[in-house]
Design a protein around this motif. Structure first.
Motif, PDB file in Angstrom:
ATOM      1  N   ARG A 116       0.710  -1.148   0.097  1.00  0.00           N
ATOM      2  CA  ARG A 116       0.098  -0.071  -0.134  1.00  0.00           C
ATOM      3  C   ARG A 116       0.823   1.183  -0.080  1.00  0.00           C
ATOM      4  O   ARG A 116       0.473   2.330  -0.688  1.00  0.00           O
ATOM      5  CB  ARG A 116      -0.820  -0.203   1.056  1.00  0.00           C
ATOM      6  CG  ARG A 116      -2.135  -1.042   1.246  1.00  0.00           C
ATOM      7  CD  ARG A 116      -2.793  -1.182   2.419  1.00  0.00           C
ATOM      8  NE  ARG A 116      -3.543   0.287   2.531  1.00  0.00           N
ATOM      9  CZ  ARG A 116      -3.995   0.554   3.886  1.00  0.00           C
ATOM     10  NH1 ARG A 116      -3.763  -0.419   4.802  1.00  0.00           N
ATOM     11  NH2 ARG A 116      -4.807   1.517   3.953  1.00  0.00           N
ATOM     12  N   LEU A 122      -0.673   4.924   1.156  1.00  0.00           N
ATOM     13  CA  LEU A 122      -0.142   5.317   2.283  1.00  0.00           C
ATOM     14  C   LEU A 122       0.954   6.225   2.689  1.00  0.00           C
ATOM     15  O   LEU A 122       1.708   5.886   1.899  1.00  0.00           O
ATOM     16  CB  LEU A 122       0.294   3.977   3.442  1.00  0.00           C
ATOM     17  CG  LEU A 122      -1.049   3.059   3.827  1.00  0.00           C
ATOM     18  CD1 LEU A 122      -0.173   1.708   4.229  1.00  0.00           C
ATOM     19  CD2 LEU A 122      -2.192   3.569   4.519  1.00  0.00           C
ATOM     20  N   ALA A 127       4.102   4.592   7.296  1.00  0.00           N
ATOM     21  CA  ALA A 127       3.830   3.224   7.382  1.00  0.00           C
ATOM     22  C   ALA A 127       5.230   2.262   7.426  1.00  0.00           C
ATOM     23  O   ALA A 127       5.424   1.303   8.018  1.00  0.00           O
ATOM     24  CB  ALA A 127       3.818   2.847   5.849  1.00  0.00           C
TER      25      ALA A 127
END
Length: 296
Positions: A116, A122, A127
């Protein structure tokens, strides 16, 4: 003069080149005779057009020949003096944090977050902090085991770096990954400098924290600009390659920004894409024939 380089290692035919030239002529672009860089693998087509037409030419030629990568750029200055490259899924075939997480039994959950982040869904720094936190308590010995057992350079990576170095270019490996992996890989491939993150550890175990400032998309781009300016180079003298959305700022800051098996958000920013060939295609893109490559 604009040059369109067509690359299909071991499978590029004269018929394909004639077809590409005809396509250009049909679109009212004046294409000069094509010429081989390496027969059967890579060739140049010179096109009489203004640089403002590069995006149009790229759109016209990309996908016109199956399993062929197309790089369209100004003919002047096509050989670059600085290579800036991402590491995970670009210079190497793995995402190191995902592989390391496997030693903590958490690969599946961390891999989904990594994907992602690479897609741009993100924030990268957020992240990264989340993923590293999952490694809290892991013995640092797992890093060496992971590197030895799982981390491998992508095809053509060493040849690309070593050939450019021999021809006088500087090389920078810049990654949102970690020095524990990046430093040995940089030494193996021949990179001049490295920018990466640091994993914090105490008493032989990871703390689940990143030490120091995170190397995110902004930091990657800043590293490219800093090295470019230090060397006194123009933007046109820089080649950058990456795969994820967090590579987009540095890709757009390069004279030739390339998406290697790129995610959609990077493809939208890149000047060229490598979907079919290995990293040595970037030597052909610079007009360097195989006989001048530094082989492993």
């Amino acid at each position: 003069m604009i040059i369109a380089t067509l690359v299909a290692a071991g499978r590029l035919t004269k018929e394909s080149l004639y077809s590409a030239a005809d396509r250009l002529e049909d679109a009212r672009f004046k294409a000069h005779e094509w010429s081989w860089i390496d027969e059967g693998s890579a060739a140049d087509i010179e096109i009489q057009a203004d640089p403002s037409k590069i995006a149009q030419l790229r759109s016209l030629l990309e996908g016109s020949i199956p399993e062929t990568d197309v790089i369209v750029q100004p003919g002047e200055g096509r050989e670059k003096k600085l290579l800036v490259a991402d590491m995970d899924s670009t210079m190497i075939g793995q995402e190191c944090i995902d592989e390391l997480a496997d030693y903590a039994g958490k690969k599946d959950e961390i891999s989904s977050v990594t994907e992602r982040a690479m897609q741009g869904d993100l924030d990268f720094a957020t992240a990264l902090v989340e993923r590293v936190a999952s490694l809290n308590g892991l013995n640092i010995g797992a890093i060496d085991r992971c590197r030895a057992d799982r981390v491998r350079a992508n095809p053509g990576a060493r040849t690309l770096v070593q050939t450019m170095k021999r021809r006088g270019a500087m090389t920078l490996l810049v990654t949102g990954g970690f020095h524990d992996f990046a430093d040995p890989m940089a030494a193996e491939l021949g990179f001049t400098e490295v920018r990466a993150n640091y994993l914090e550890s105490v008493h032989g175990r990871l703390t689940g924290k990143v030490a120091g400032k995170i190397v995110d998309a902004t930091a990657k781009c800043a590293a490219l600009i800093e090295m470019r300016d230090r060397l006194g180079l123009s933007k046109d003298a820089v080649l950058a390659v990456g795969d994820g959305a967090n590579d987009a700022p540095m890709i757009t800051e390069a004279g030739l920004g390339v998406a290697y098996r790129g995610k959609p958000k990077l493809l939208a920013a890149a000047d060229a894409r490598l979907d079919h060939n290995d990293l040595t295609a970037l030597l052909w893109a610079q007009g360097i024939p195989r006989r001048e490559w530094v082989r492993d």
